[in-house]
Design a protein around this motif. Sequence first.
Motif, mmCIF file in Angstrom:
data_model
loop_
_atom_site.group_PDB
_atom_site.id
_atom_site.type_symbol
_atom_site.label_atom_id
_atom_site.label_comp_id
_atom_site.label_asym_id
_atom_site.label_seq_id
_atom_site.Cartn_x
_atom_site.Cartn_y
_atom_site.Cartn_z
ATOM 1 N N GLN A 206 11.338 -9.640 21.482
ATOM 2 C CA GLN A 206 11.825 -8.320 21.108
ATOM 3 C C GLN A 206 10.822 -7.622 20.199
ATOM 4 O O GLN A 206 10.285 -8.216 19.269
ATOM 5 C CB GLN A 206 13.175 -8.411 20.387
ATOM 6 C CG GLN A 206 14.339 -8.707 21.287
ATOM 7 C CD GLN A 206 14.603 -10.194 21.401
ATOM 8 O OE1 GLN A 206 13.723 -11.024 21.152
ATOM 9 N NE2 GLN A 206 15.803 -10.566 21.782
ATOM 10 N N GLY A 207 10.562 -6.353 20.514
ATOM 11 C CA GLY A 207 9.690 -5.556 19.670
ATOM 12 C C GLY A 207 8.208 -5.756 19.903
ATOM 13 O O GLY A 207 7.378 -5.148 19.220
ATOM 14 N N SER A 208 7.837 -6.592 20.868
ATOM 15 C CA SER A 208 6.419 -6.878 21.095
ATOM 16 C C SER A 208 5.709 -5.773 21.858
ATOM 17 O O SER A 208 4.478 -5.739 21.899
ATOM 18 C CB SER A 208 6.253 -8.202 21.845
ATOM 19 O OG SER A 208 6.905 -8.155 23.103
ATOM 20 N N GLY A 209 6.469 -4.876 22.481
ATOM 21 C CA GLY A 209 5.872 -3.765 23.210
ATOM 22 C C GLY A 209 5.831 -3.949 24.708
ATOM 23 O O GLY A 209 5.192 -3.161 25.414
ATOM 24 N N LYS A 210 6.550 -4.943 25.254
ATOM 25 C CA LYS A 210 6.461 -5.240 26.678
ATOM 26 C C LYS A 210 6.998 -4.097 27.540
ATOM 27 O O LYS A 210 6.408 -3.774 28.584
ATOM 28 C CB LYS A 210 7.180 -6.542 27.014
ATOM 29 C CG LYS A 210 8.662 -6.562 26.671
ATOM 30 C CD LYS A 210 9.268 -7.927 26.868
ATOM 31 C CE LYS A 210 10.727 -7.932 26.433
ATOM 32 N NZ LYS A 210 10.869 -7.639 24.978
ATOM 33 N N THR A 211 8.105 -3.479 27.131
ATOM 34 C CA THR A 211 8.673 -2.382 27.919
ATOM 35 C C THR A 211 7.754 -1.169 27.873
ATOM 36 O O THR A 211 7.489 -0.531 28.905
ATOM 37 C CB THR A 211 10.073 -2.014 27.388
ATOM 38 O OG1 THR A 211 10.911 -3.172 27.433
ATOM 39 C CG2 THR A 211 10.696 -0.911 28.227
ATOM 40 N N PHE A 212 7.245 -0.840 26.675
ATOM 41 C CA PHE A 212 6.323 0.285 26.522
ATOM 42 C C PHE A 212 5.056 0.056 27.341
ATOM 43 O O PHE A 212 4.594 0.940 28.073
ATOM 44 C CB PHE A 212 5.981 0.462 25.045
ATOM 45 C CG PHE A 212 4.968 1.536 24.771
ATOM 46 C CD1 PHE A 212 5.323 2.874 24.824
ATOM 47 C CD2 PHE A 212 3.660 1.199 24.464
ATOM 48 C CE1 PHE A 212 4.381 3.866 24.574
ATOM 49 C CE2 PHE A 212 2.712 2.174 24.209
ATOM 50 C CZ PHE A 212 3.076 3.521 24.263
ATOM 51 N N LEU A 213 4.486 -1.146 27.245
ATOM 52 C CA LEU A 213 3.270 -1.446 27.975
ATOM 53 C C LEU A 213 3.491 -1.437 29.486
ATOM 54 O O LEU A 213 2.613 -1.006 30.246
ATOM 55 C CB LEU A 213 2.719 -2.808 27.541
ATOM 56 C CG LEU A 213 1.925 -2.832 26.235
ATOM 57 C CD1 LEU A 213 1.659 -4.268 25.800
ATOM 58 C CD2 LEU A 213 0.607 -2.078 26.388
ATOM 59 N N SER A 214 4.653 -1.893 29.922
ATOM 60 C CA SER A 214 4.947 -1.891 31.354
ATOM 61 C C SER A 214 4.982 -0.467 31.899
ATOM 62 O O SER A 214 4.472 -0.185 32.989
ATOM 63 C CB SER A 214 6.281 -2.592 31.628
ATOM 64 O OG SER A 214 6.205 -3.967 31.296
#
Length: 309
Positions: free
Chosen positions: A31-39
């Motif tokens: 959580q909060g690592s940026g995976k959704t944003f980066l995707s």
Amino acid sequence: MMSDSLDLIANHVLANLTPGKPLCVAVQGPQGSGKTFLSGCLQTYLEAPPHSLRVAVFSIDDIYLPHEGLRSLANSHPQNVLWKGRGQPGTHDVNLGVEILCALKSGARPVELPRFDKSLFDGEGDRLPIDGSGTVVKQPPPLDVIIFEGWCVGFRPISNDEIVHRWNGVWKTEREKLGLREEQMGRLVDVQAVNEKLKDYVRIWNHFDAFVQLKPTLPVSEGASQFDIVYKWRLEQEHYMKAHNGGRGMTDAAVRSFVDRYIPGYIFFGDILSPATGDKDADEAPKRTRKGLTLFLDETRAVIRTALF
């Protein structure tokens, strides 16, 4: 910082493309690592010239059980606190995930991506109907890249002996460091039940052609937990959202309680880079692609180093 991650991930994806065959890329991070944003950024980058690829993105969050299914799971296991809300393996519709990935990889027909609205039922959430109102991936022609992201994507079921070993070892240690009470975080049998459900998720994992892991790597002081950064990142994420939506969202205490339920998953099942342990049945052991990329991140999410697996 995120631009460095995007460049590295994009190059990894482009290097593994096969003309005429959709590449299914898993993106995992806490959580909060940026995976959704980066995707999302990766989709935009790959769709733009000069690459001009056809890309679809969806999340493991999109295949949560409908609200009725989540409540049924919780009510049928009233003592299992890990299933009191969505998140842990067992709270997703694995058949739906397999169905969507198969349809996207075949490229034979249009596919509407599933959606889950976390705001419904006072935050318990519900899956929205697949009725043409969501994102519809037009096919044919087939996609070039499918991105599937989530916190537990690629997590591995482990043997019962290993569960007991971790329960009495690293789980006990980390639980004490985080100030989590045993009764608050579930019983050994609850973890075993989640592990049993996780075995079915391998049917999704076997569709992956490439893998990207976002892994926090920080020096940990004596008495601190390696998972403290997950709470920090998720809290930053909540503060950012509230700053841009008029203050709607969880309190700091609610965020911490939210993250608490996920910590057992990381400790017991998060070794995605090692071969599957436990039963070696072909239906349970994920296929190894050897096309994985790990980005090791510092506290600011900047890339410290990378590794291929």
